[in-house]
Design an enzyme around this catalytic site. Sequence first.
Site, mmCIF file in Angstrom:
data_model
loop_
_atom_site.group_PDB
_atom_site.id
_atom_site.type_symbol
_atom_site.label_atom_id
_atom_site.label_comp_id
_atom_site.label_asym_id
_atom_site.label_seq_id
_atom_site.Cartn_x
_atom_site.Cartn_y
_atom_site.Cartn_z
ATOM 1 N N TYR A 94 7.938 -17.379 -10.774
ATOM 2 C CA TYR A 94 7.238 -16.221 -11.352
ATOM 3 C C TYR A 94 7.382 -15.018 -10.427
ATOM 4 C CZ TYR A 94 3.322 -16.920 -8.082
ATOM 5 O OH TYR A 94 2.545 -17.048 -6.943
ATOM 6 N N CYS A 95 7.250 -13.836 -11.025
ATOM 7 C CA CYS A 95 7.218 -12.592 -10.261
ATOM 8 C C CYS A 95 5.949 -11.844 -10.649
ATOM 9 C CB CYS A 95 8.488 -11.768 -10.458
ATOM 10 S SG CYS A 95 8.883 -11.335 -12.163
ATOM 11 N N TRP A 96 5.989 -10.511 -10.646
ATOM 12 C CA TRP A 96 4.766 -9.744 -10.905
ATOM 13 C C TRP A 96 4.374 -9.781 -12.381
ATOM 14 C CZ3 TRP A 96 0.294 -7.856 -9.998
ATOM 15 C CH2 TRP A 96 -0.211 -6.756 -10.697
#
Length: 356
Positions: A94-96
């Site tokens: 996951y990222c932002w």
Amino acid sequence: MPLQLNRVLDPALAGFDDIIDVRSPAEFAEDHLPGAINLPVLDNEEHARVGTIYKQVSPFDARKLGAALVAANAARHIAGPLADRDGAWRGLIYCWRGGQRSGSFATILGQIGWRIDTIRGGYKSWRRLVVDRVQNGSIAAPVVVLDGNTGSAKTAILTRLAARGAQVIDLEGLARHRGSLFGAMGDQPSQKAFEGRLAVAMEQIDPARPVILEAESSRIGNLNLPKAIWRAICDAPRIRLAVPVGIRAAYCTRDYADLTLDRDALQDKVRALAALHSRDRIAHWLELARSGQMEELAAGLMRDHYDPRYERHRARFATQRESLLPVKDLTDLDSIAARVEAEALRLTENLRQSRS
């Protein structure tokens, strides 16, 4: 298909060998999903640089530079931290929020042959669940608050309650602060990280058993208690440890022994109280600190600073059910924990009967 999270501790999170946060180290340090490791595809400087180009030059130029940096960092992660993962390894990335960083890394790892998933909405979607839990939710179990003036060994008793199998949320432990001017236990987590830890603790509660929390104000050090926790503390019945000031001073001197080693720092903390007390009292406390009379200093701080504030704070909850637990000494904390546990069960059973 990206994974849709519906709970802070969504069961779907348990199906992966690693949960990988690809955001920058600074973003990861502020907060992250439980158990996640940080393999940033853009470091702090690179992340800032790409963002600046996106705003000041063009999105195209930012994405082009970002792609080159992501590819180079991905190569380092594959050859480094991920080098020992075999073909059966499963990763969740996951990222932002937007999925560009996590999607790029997931594509590269997927081409190797690993089974990779991403989180729909990234960290921001998980953070939304955290906020809803700690601000708008409630504690599913009956809550009992453990109260008592400074030096009553409340935190140590909570630890022993947990060891006995009682259900406990250690707010000061999660906040890394002992709840007073002298209470710092190293760097506190960010507000977001604190709330994330609380949300995890709340989701792990067994609703069939009471949960015991320590009495707190609305702030612990630099951190604010979220609405759900504060509301629970305000509404709950209380067990108040009544411990003589001399016994508390002796215990506090032992419990805060690390502070007594640096007398200059201790005097600085006493000076921070100058706006609240007379010049003579501050001078007396400073002399006690300088001369190493720590137990007498602790007793003075309790009688003239902490105890009056506790009483004023406690008066706000005068209508709540309170059970007074006299404690003559603090040498056998296990037996005190057993008494607290028995009283918590009695209070919650009485409350259940009154509502039935």
